[in-house]
Scaffold this motif. Structure first.
Motif, PDB file in Angstrom:
ATOM      1  N   ASP A  10     -62.953 -38.304 -25.621  1.00 50.15           N
ATOM      2  CA  ASP A  10     -62.651 -37.312 -24.646  1.00 50.15           C
ATOM      3  C   ASP A  10     -61.899 -37.545 -24.094  1.00 50.15           C
ATOM      4  OD1 ASP A  10     -64.559 -39.969 -24.059  1.00 50.15           O
ATOM      5  OD2 ASP A  10     -65.483 -38.344 -22.246  1.00 50.15           O
ATOM      6  N   ASP A  15     -60.326 -43.820 -22.615  1.00 47.89           N
ATOM      7  CA  ASP A  15     -59.984 -42.620 -24.024  1.00 47.89           C
ATOM      8  C   ASP A  15     -58.363 -43.278 -24.400  1.00 47.89           C
ATOM      9  OD1 ASP A  15     -62.802 -41.096 -25.046  1.00 47.89           O
ATOM     10  OD2 ASP A  15     -62.332 -42.116 -22.798  1.00 47.89           O
ATOM     11  N   LEU A 124     -65.556 -42.628 -29.516  1.00 48.28           N
ATOM     12  CA  LEU A 124     -65.524 -43.008 -28.118  1.00 48.28           C
ATOM     13  C   LEU A 124     -66.305 -42.331 -26.889  1.00 48.28           C
ATOM     14  CD1 LEU A 124     -62.178 -43.812 -28.188  1.00 48.28           C
ATOM     15  CD2 LEU A 124     -63.625 -45.573 -28.603  1.00 48.28           C
ATOM     16  N   MET A 151     -68.623 -46.873 -28.863  1.00 47.59           N
ATOM     17  CA  MET A 151     -68.818 -47.318 -27.615  1.00 47.59           C
ATOM     18  C   MET A 151     -69.771 -46.077 -26.923  1.00 47.59           C
ATOM     19  SD  MET A 151     -68.248 -46.228 -24.085  1.00 47.59           S
ATOM     20  CE  MET A 151     -69.152 -48.668 -23.279  1.00 47.59           C
ATOM     21  N   ASN A 168     -71.754 -42.423 -22.105  1.00 46.03           N
ATOM     22  CA  ASN A 168     -71.562 -41.469 -23.258  1.00 46.03           C
ATOM     23  C   ASN A 168     -73.428 -41.164 -24.298  1.00 46.03           C
ATOM     24  OD1 ASN A 168     -69.217 -40.988 -22.644  1.00 46.03           O
ATOM     25  ND2 ASN A 168     -68.786 -43.357 -24.521  1.00 46.03           N
ATOM     26  N   HIS A 243     -62.860 -49.640 -21.808  1.00 46.28           N
ATOM     27  CA  HIS A 243     -64.165 -49.816 -22.513  1.00 46.28           C
ATOM     28  C   HIS A 243     -64.351 -49.223 -23.976  1.00 46.28           C
ATOM     29  CE1 HIS A 243     -66.633 -50.127 -18.995  1.00 46.28           C
ATOM     30  NE2 HIS A 243     -66.227 -48.847 -18.254  1.00 46.28           N
TER      31      HIS A 243
HETATM   32  C1  BDR Z   1     -67.736 -44.773 -21.676  1.00 48.22           C
HETATM   33  O1  BDR Z   1     -67.353 -43.161 -20.601  1.00 48.22           O
HETATM   34  C2  BDR Z   1     -66.647 -42.813 -20.580  1.00 48.22           C
HETATM   35  O2  BDR Z   1     -66.419 -42.149 -19.268  1.00 48.22           O
HETATM   36  C3  BDR Z   1     -65.778 -43.721 -20.917  1.00 48.22           C
HETATM   37  O3  BDR Z   1     -64.108 -43.064 -21.078  1.00 48.22           O
HETATM   38  C4  BDR Z   1     -66.809 -44.176 -21.983  1.00 48.22           C
HETATM   39  O4  BDR Z   1     -65.663 -43.607 -22.619  1.00 48.22           O
HETATM   40  C5  BDR Z   1     -68.087 -45.700 -20.512  1.00 48.22           C
HETATM   41  O5  BDR Z   1     -69.883 -45.563 -19.883  1.00 48.22           O
END
Ligand code: BDR
Ligand code: CA
Length: 320
Positions: A10, A15, A124, A151, A168, A243
């Motif tokens: 996203d 990302d 992700l 993630m 996420n 992340h």
């Molecule tokens: C996750 O949340 C999103 O905002 C970031 O891209 C990452 O995947 C971190 O908590």
């Protein structure tokens, strides 16, 4: 041989760094990107991914339009203060970027069938699309997929979007729970390790000046925007955690993360919505072996920094 990766993302700044990292890393071969809502609306995710693929001269990689919102139907909140209005901080993909062909959901099935047991899935973003695959095509759909590198979640540390939950998992906790229950061979990269995957402004300054890659002009402005948000949210922080780079790097560099095998559960409703938990006692209650996930509990941060710099300094963009 490079890992064939079907990427769910996203983009979003971290990302986008993950996508650039994957395109530059010769050990990773992206075979499709599913772009869904999350850090930005799905149409913007598609545009941002198309922009990155165009810059990287990898328009051959199929882009698939993902979900527009979570399984619960809850209205979505976006976070422009972290990722920018259009997901790349101050950068607006030029209107000249043509999205080319954007595939629909069925393309995911086609790719899974094409690569069979030579495929790994990296997620992700929110887990809505992956959960939808199970809902639409049944539990067998991913049976040949080697592993899921995700993630998401937060174990024994606070959340980032609520006191308890990581973003996420929080935004689509029903989907997160479906994946934890149904997918096999999950390697989870939660906040307890990704929060430490910090890249400093000094490293970014260096890469912004010296990266021989077509992504060079994006590196500093995108990072600076994201870092500013982190400085507000985490006073005293020395850099910003990327992340989403962690699961991709863990896939290509198996020494990066140490995992512990446990069954993961996600709270679907209530105040602790999105909270991930596991039984961390030395001898946990027995669980069926197919329910065991691998939770990232330790990451070698020095290795993370060196690998990140090496990849952004090498500029290998050959199509594979
Ligand atoms: C996750 O949340 C999103 O905002 C970031 O891209 C990452 O995947 C971190 O908590
Ligand atoms: Ca993300």
């Amino acid at each position: 041989m490079a890992h064939n990766v079907l990427l769910f993302a996203d983009p979003g700044i971290d990302d986008s760094f993950a996508i650039m990292y994957a395109l530059l890393n010769p050990k990773i071969n992206i075979v499709g990107i599913i772009c869904g809502y999350g850090n930005t609306p799905k149409e913007q995710s598609v545009k941002n991914a198309a922009y990155l693929l165009t810059l990287g001269q990898r328009e051959d990689i199929p882009i698939i339009a993902g979900a527009a919102g979570p399984l619960s139907g809850t209205p979505i909140q976006y976070y422009p203060e972290i990722h920018g209005k259009e997901g790349l901080g101050p950068i607006k993909p030029p209107n000249t970027i043509k999205n080319g062909k954007v595939y629909d959901f069925n393309k995911i099935l086609e790719i899974i069938k094409q690569y069979k047991e030579n495929l790994e899935i990296v997620s992700l973003g929110r887990l809505t699309e992956l959960a939808l695959m199970f809902i639409i095509y049944g539990d067998e759909v991913f049976k040949d997929v080697k592993a899921f590198y995700i993630m998401g979640g937060a174990f024994l540390v606070p959340g980032n979007i609520s006191a308890e939950a990581e973003a996420n998992f929080y935004v689509d906790p029903i989907a997160a729970n479906i994946i934890m229950e149904k997918a096999r061979n999950i390697y989870l990269h939660p906040l307890n390790i990704t929060n430490k995957a910090i890249i400093t402004p000094e490293i970014i300054q260096f890469l912004g000046e010296n990266s021989p890659t077509p992504f060079k002009p994006l590196i500093k402005p995108a990072f600076d925007y994201y870092f500013q948000a982190y400085q507000k949210n985490v006073p005293g922080i020395q850099g910003a955690p990327l992340h989403d780079v962690v699961p991709l790097m863990a896939l290509s560099n198996p020494d990066l993360v140490k995992y512990i095998p446990r069954r993961v559960k996600v709270e679907e409703f209530g105040n602790a919505k999105g909270k991930s938990s596991a039984d961390f006692r030395p001898i946990p209650d027995p669980e069926p072996p197919e329910m065991i996930d691998f939770i990232g509990m330790e990451a070698n941060i020095q290795m993370f920094i060196v690998d990140f710099m090496e990849v952004f300094l090498q500029g290998d963009l050959q199509s594979r």
